[in-house]
Design a protein around this motif. Structure first.
Motif, short mmCIF file in Angstrom:
data_model
loop_
_atom_site.label_atom_id
_atom_site.label_comp_id
_atom_site.label_asym_id
_atom_site.label_seq_id
_atom_site.Cartn_x
_atom_site.Cartn_y
_atom_site.Cartn_z
N LYS A 1 87.59 85.72 -16.17
CA LYS A 1 88.13 84.52 -16.77
C LYS A 1 88.66 84.82 -18.17
N ARG A 2 89.91 84.38 -18.42
CA ARG A 2 90.52 84.61 -19.72
C ARG A 2 90.83 83.26 -20.38
N THR A 3 90.45 83.12 -21.61
CA THR A 3 90.67 81.89 -22.33
C THR A 3 92.16 81.57 -22.40
N GLY A 4 92.50 80.31 -22.08
CA GLY A 4 93.88 79.88 -22.17
C GLY A 4 94.73 80.21 -20.97
N LYS A 5 94.17 80.84 -19.93
CA LYS A 5 94.94 81.24 -18.76
C LYS A 5 94.57 80.43 -17.52
N LYS A 6 93.87 79.33 -17.72
CA LYS A 6 93.40 78.54 -16.59
C LYS A 6 94.55 78.02 -15.73
N GLU A 7 95.70 77.73 -16.38
CA GLU A 7 96.82 77.14 -15.65
C GLU A 7 97.47 78.11 -14.68
N GLU A 8 97.21 79.42 -14.82
CA GLU A 8 97.80 80.38 -13.90
C GLU A 8 97.37 80.11 -12.46
N ASP A 9 96.18 79.58 -12.29
CA ASP A 9 95.66 79.34 -10.96
C ASP A 9 96.31 78.15 -10.27
N LEU A 10 97.13 77.37 -11.00
CA LEU A 10 97.84 76.24 -10.41
C LEU A 10 99.32 76.55 -10.22
N SER A 11 99.67 77.82 -10.29
CA SER A 11 101.07 78.18 -10.20
C SER A 11 101.67 77.84 -8.84
N GLY A 12 100.83 77.70 -7.83
CA GLY A 12 101.32 77.37 -6.49
C GLY A 12 101.67 75.91 -6.31
N PHE A 13 101.34 75.07 -7.28
CA PHE A 13 101.62 73.65 -7.17
C PHE A 13 102.76 73.25 -8.11
N GLU A 14 103.59 72.34 -7.65
CA GLU A 14 104.72 71.86 -8.43
C GLU A 14 104.27 70.82 -9.45
N VAL A 15 104.75 70.96 -10.68
CA VAL A 15 104.49 69.94 -11.70
C VAL A 15 105.53 68.85 -11.53
N THR A 16 105.11 67.67 -11.13
CA THR A 16 106.04 66.56 -10.84
C THR A 16 106.09 65.53 -11.95
N GLU A 17 105.17 65.61 -12.86
CA GLU A 17 105.13 64.59 -13.92
C GLU A 17 104.55 65.22 -15.18
N THR A 18 105.20 64.99 -16.31
CA THR A 18 104.71 65.49 -17.59
C THR A 18 104.55 64.31 -18.56
N ILE A 19 103.37 64.18 -19.10
CA ILE A 19 103.09 63.12 -20.07
C ILE A 19 102.91 63.77 -21.44
N GLU A 20 103.76 63.38 -22.40
CA GLU A 20 103.68 63.94 -23.75
C GLU A 20 103.08 62.92 -24.71
N TYR A 21 102.19 63.41 -25.53
CA TYR A 21 101.57 62.56 -26.55
C TYR A 21 102.13 63.00 -27.91
N LYS A 22 102.94 62.11 -28.55
CA LYS A 22 103.57 62.42 -29.84
C LYS A 22 103.23 61.34 -30.86
N LEU A 23 103.29 61.75 -32.10
CA LEU A 23 103.12 60.79 -33.18
C LEU A 23 104.40 59.98 -33.31
N ALA A 24 104.25 58.71 -33.68
CA ALA A 24 105.42 57.84 -33.83
C ALA A 24 105.31 57.04 -35.12
N GLY A 25 106.44 56.66 -35.63
CA GLY A 25 106.48 55.81 -36.83
C GLY A 25 105.87 56.48 -38.04
N GLU A 26 105.08 55.72 -38.80
CA GLU A 26 104.48 56.22 -40.03
C GLU A 26 103.43 57.30 -39.78
N ASP A 27 102.92 57.35 -38.54
CA ASP A 27 101.90 58.37 -38.22
C ASP A 27 102.45 59.79 -38.31
N ARG A 28 103.79 59.91 -38.35
CA ARG A 28 104.39 61.25 -38.40
C ARG A 28 104.33 61.86 -39.80
N TYR A 29 103.89 61.09 -40.80
CA TYR A 29 103.88 61.56 -42.18
C TYR A 29 102.46 61.70 -42.70
N CYS A 30 102.25 62.75 -43.50
CA CYS A 30 100.93 63.02 -44.07
C CYS A 30 100.59 61.93 -45.10
#
Length: 550
Positions: A110-139
């Motif tokens: 087992k290698r840290t950060g390589k867990k997703e290699e084992d799902l290479s046989g499955f198609e990614v059909t949906e991607t959900i991105e979590y981003k900062l919006a509005g004033e939250d984008r500023y320190c």
């Protein structure tokens, strides 16, 4: 009781004669001790049987005269039909990682950060991105805009229920403008009939559900109805029988040709009830026979089912057709002992062990653990257990190495086991469980010993019993076959699906492929064309193979 020798005779005896007399007395004493132990075991068996029959009588009376409420008597639990999820749930269990749900084709560190290699046989059909919006984008401290320095990606598994799609076939019809002659292009022949909606994927799905997952056609009909499809049990049965006769039987015959070339096979049989058998009572049991090669046979792995009306010994004779010559591993059923002289029958230590286990079970109610260890049944199971431990240790060795290790480690144990059992042969009561176990094992001695003679042979017939398991699970659901044609078709489909599983294939994908390929080969496919479709063929696409072997 008069003494055997007078005091004067004893005084006049030589030292050698006295020693000989002491040896005889010691042997007699040991024999009496064995008889006493067997009688004690027999007494406990009878007490166990008496208690069991009393429990059955009490349950029968309760069923006939007692309350019909859903409350259960103390010591009895309701079957886990409706509470399987609750009974199986464990709040303390760790959430499985993706490697456990979808393992890679081989074990890797087992290698840290390589867990997703084992799902290479499955198609990614949906991607959900979590981003900062509005004033939250500023320190909030310095007012500067944040920069993306890294992305944390976590993959989750989504289940998409089955869906149905319609394939529309449009055939263009051509006409000559001068002479009016008509012409149509060639098209793929229909799977079942000209007007049938059946496709290879649909029939393969029905077969997979029934023969691999044990779902009866009536239950599938109800499931299809939930998708607004009116597929009757009769229609699906006709498709299965038609495709088994027309396509899969061709594969079955090629598999059998290869099977008869093997030198090491297994055989077993199990019950099936066929309603359409002529001139038999409704309660009469018919039989499904299974013939297979195992991992040690040195030939392609396969399981062939064969429906027969009876359990008579001439059925394996007919199936093997005088063309098989080698070793046949089976249980103690006498029908196999009448096979041709070119076939050497070998026995099954698991069947012997089960009889000793039954005798031991009868004693557990009244014996402590220490007392159980002194019983004949416990000691017999311990000795047989040593043989299985040896088999576990040499499992991955070559046949030559397995044979050599068996001579060193197993043969002395087998010799000691049968010598010990023979010493009790005249003392046991055949009507007792322990007596039945001892006499059965002694009766099977020549067959049980034969696995020591060849490293290709198995110590038992468990491979055949495992092959029958899916059939037995399905039988509990669909209970019986309606016709002889249906039973024969089931034998063919079970042969193909079980052989596919033995060779690490995905049964549904494989069935879809072979049904589609064979229908395009015409009425008389060439043997070499069919051989490329056999479950062990190297010509099959890699994506047909599952990473979860077994």
């Amino acid at each position: 009781m008069e003494p055997f020798f007078t005091e004067e005779q004893l005084n006049n005896m030589s030292r050698e004669n006295l020693i000989e007399i002491m040896k005889i007395m010691k042997e007699q004493s040991a024999k009496k001790d064995t008889e006493i132990q067997l009688l004690k075991d027999k007494q406990k068996e009878l007490e166990f049987m008496n208690a069991m029959l009393s429990d059955r009588l009490a349950l029968a009376r309760r069923k006939q005269f007692g309350s019909s409420s859903e409350k259960y008597a103390e010591g009895y639990e309701q079957m886990d039909l409706f509470n399987e999820a609750e009974a199986s749930a464990d709040p303390e269990a760790e959430e499985p990682c993706f490697e456990e749900i979808h393992p890679s084709s081989y074990k890797r560190k087992k290698r840290t950060g390589k867990k997703e290699e084992d799902l290479s046989g499955f198609e990614v059909t949906e991607t959900i991105e979590y981003k900062l919006a509005g004033e939250d984008r500023y320190c909030p401290d310095c007012g500067k805009k944040y920069k993306v320095v890294t992305k944390e990606t976590v993959k989750r598994l989504k289940f998409v229920p089955a869906k149905f799609e319609v394939v529309e076939e449009v055939t263009c019809v051509y006409s000559c403008p001068e002479c009016g002659s008509m012409k149509r292009p060639e098209k793929t022949p229909p799977l079942v009939g000209g007007g049938s909606i059946a496709t290879p994927s649909l029939v393969a799905g029905i077969m997979n559900a029934k023969y691999v997952n044990g779902m009866p056609l009536a239950r599938q009909e109800r499931e299809f109805a939930r998708y607004n499809l009116n597929l009757s049990t009769k229609t699906m049965a006709n498709w299965i029988i038609g495709c088994a006769d027309r396509y899969l039987k061709l594969l079955y015959d090629r598999m059998k040709e290869e099977f008869l070339k093997s030198r090491y096979i297994h055989c077993d049989e199990t019950r099936i009830q066929v309603i359409g058998e002529p001139d038999q009572k409704g309660s009469t049991q018919n039989w499904m026979w299974v013939y297979l090669t195992d991992e040690y046979s040195g030939s392609p792995r396969m399981a062939l089912f064969d429906y027969e009306r009876t359990r008579a010994g001439y059925h394996p004779v007919k199936f093997l057709d005088g063309r098989f010559h080698g070793y046949l591993t089976c249980d103690g059923y006498q029908a196999y002992q009448g096979l041709d002289d070119s076939i050497t029958v070998t026995g099954c230590f698991t069947h012997a062990r089960r009889r000793f286990d039954a005798a031991l079970t009868a004693l557990k109610k009244d014996f402590t653990k220490e007392q159980l260890k002194e019983t004949v049944a416990y000691n017999a199971m311990t000795r047989i257990g040593i043989l299985y431990k040896v088999e576990e240790l040499i499992r991955n060795k070559t046949p030559e190495e397995r044979h050599e290790e068996r001579q060193k480690q197993s043969r002395p144990v087998v010799d000691a086991l049968f010598e010990w059992l023979h010493s009790m042969e005249d003392s046991v009561d055949r009507s007792s469980l322990i007596g039945d176990a001892i006499l059965y094992t002694l009766n099977q001695e020549p067959y049980l010993r034969r696995y020591l003679d060849d490293g290709h042979l198995s110590i038992d017939n468990n491979s055949a019993e495992r092959a029958i398991k899916n059939f037995a699970v399905g039988r509990r659901n669909w209970l019986f076959a309606k016709s002889i044609r249906g039973a024969d078709a089931s034998a063919v489909v079970y042969s193909v699906t079980e052989t596919a599983l033995l060779n690490g294939l995905k049964p549904y994908v494989y069935l879809t492929y072979v049904l589609d390929q064979i229908r395009q080969m015409g009425s008389f496919p060439k043997p070499e064309e069919l051989d490329r479709l056999l479950p062990w063929s190297d010509d099959l696409p890699d994506e047909f193979r599952t990473k979860n072997q077994g």
